[in-house]
Design an enzyme around this catalytic site. Structure first.
Site, PDB file in Angstrom:
ATOM      1  N   ASP A 171       0.640  -1.187   0.081  1.00  0.00           N
ATOM      2  CA  ASP A 171      -0.093   0.338  -0.080  1.00  0.00           C
ATOM      3  C   ASP A 171       1.053   1.346   0.166  1.00  0.00           C
ATOM      4  O   ASP A 171       2.535   1.406   0.384  1.00  0.00           O
ATOM      5  CB  ASP A 171      -0.799  -0.091   1.397  1.00  0.00           C
ATOM      6  CG  ASP A 171      -0.297   0.074   2.587  1.00  0.00           C
ATOM      7  OD1 ASP A 171       0.560   0.803   2.442  1.00  0.00           O
ATOM      8  OD2 ASP A 171      -1.058  -0.648   3.214  1.00  0.00           O
ATOM      9  N   ALA A 172       0.073   2.631  -0.307  1.00  0.00           N
ATOM     10  CA  ALA A 172       1.122   3.789  -0.350  1.00  0.00           C
ATOM     11  C   ALA A 172       1.846   4.607   0.570  1.00  0.00           C
ATOM     12  O   ALA A 172       3.049   4.557   0.483  1.00  0.00           O
ATOM     13  CB  ALA A 172      -0.055   5.127  -0.876  1.00  0.00           C
TER      14      ALA A 172
END
Length: 190
Positions: A42-43
């Protein structure tokens, strides 16, 4: 056999080549056509992303049926007890079902790059580092597992996928490696 790239994905970068508003994408970091991430981060997570143009290899890396080890270093809120670590080792129950057992141990702060931006610091709440080794890869799994045992993740770095690590790569750097046969990765353990 195809191409295999190892990328140290920085914090804030999405794990796809198509940009989205407010986020940098892999396109800014890897100017190589035809490769795709074998699994995602994920970011808010950092560290190793393996990219390849080989579909069989991508499946061997990303599909949990192949049980390829993925090693994470997680900075968590609070100091986990042995009981909390034992729960992680046995597997915890999440909304989407129980996780597989995981390797889990307290470790000293790893010798890694500083995060940009730094994590929030609160003098009244100590933090600790965990080394977690998983053989599956659900969405935000490490974060959900540490939260389930009372220790939310503040920083998450994927250090290793199977035989490859992010060692020697600064955030945003990548290198190409020789492509292994997909079959050689099945059940890889270190």
């Amino acid at each position: 056999m195809g191409r295999v790239l190892l990328l140290n994905k920085p914090f804030g970068v999405i794990c796809q080549f198509t940009p989205e508003a407010g986020h940098r994408s892999l396109k800014e970091l890897v100017p190589v056509a035809g490769v795709y991430p074998a699994g995602r981060l994920d970011a808010d997570s950092e560290g190793l992303v393996v990219l390849t143009d080989d579909g069989a290899l991508q499946s061997a890396i990303a599909d949990p049926r192949h049980e390829l080890e993925k090693e994470y270093w997680a900075q968590v809120e609070g100091i986990p007890t042995e009981a909390a670590l034992a729960r992680l080792r046995r597997g915890v129950v999440l909304r989407d079902g129980p996780t597989r057992p995981a390797g889990a141990q307290l470790v000293p702060e790893p010798p890694i790059w500083p995060r940009d931006p730094p994590i929030r610091y609160r003098a009244s709440i100590p933090t600790a580092w965990l080394r977690l080794v998983l053989r599956e890869g659900r969405n935000r799994q490490v974060r959900r597992m540490t939260a389930a045992v009372g220790h939310p993740t503040l920083r998450l770095v994927r250090w290793r996928v199977g035989p490859w690590s992010v060692e020697g790569l600064a955030p945003g750097e990548w290198r190409e490696i020789a492509a292994p046969a997909a079959a050689s990765l099945r059940g890889f353990t270190r």
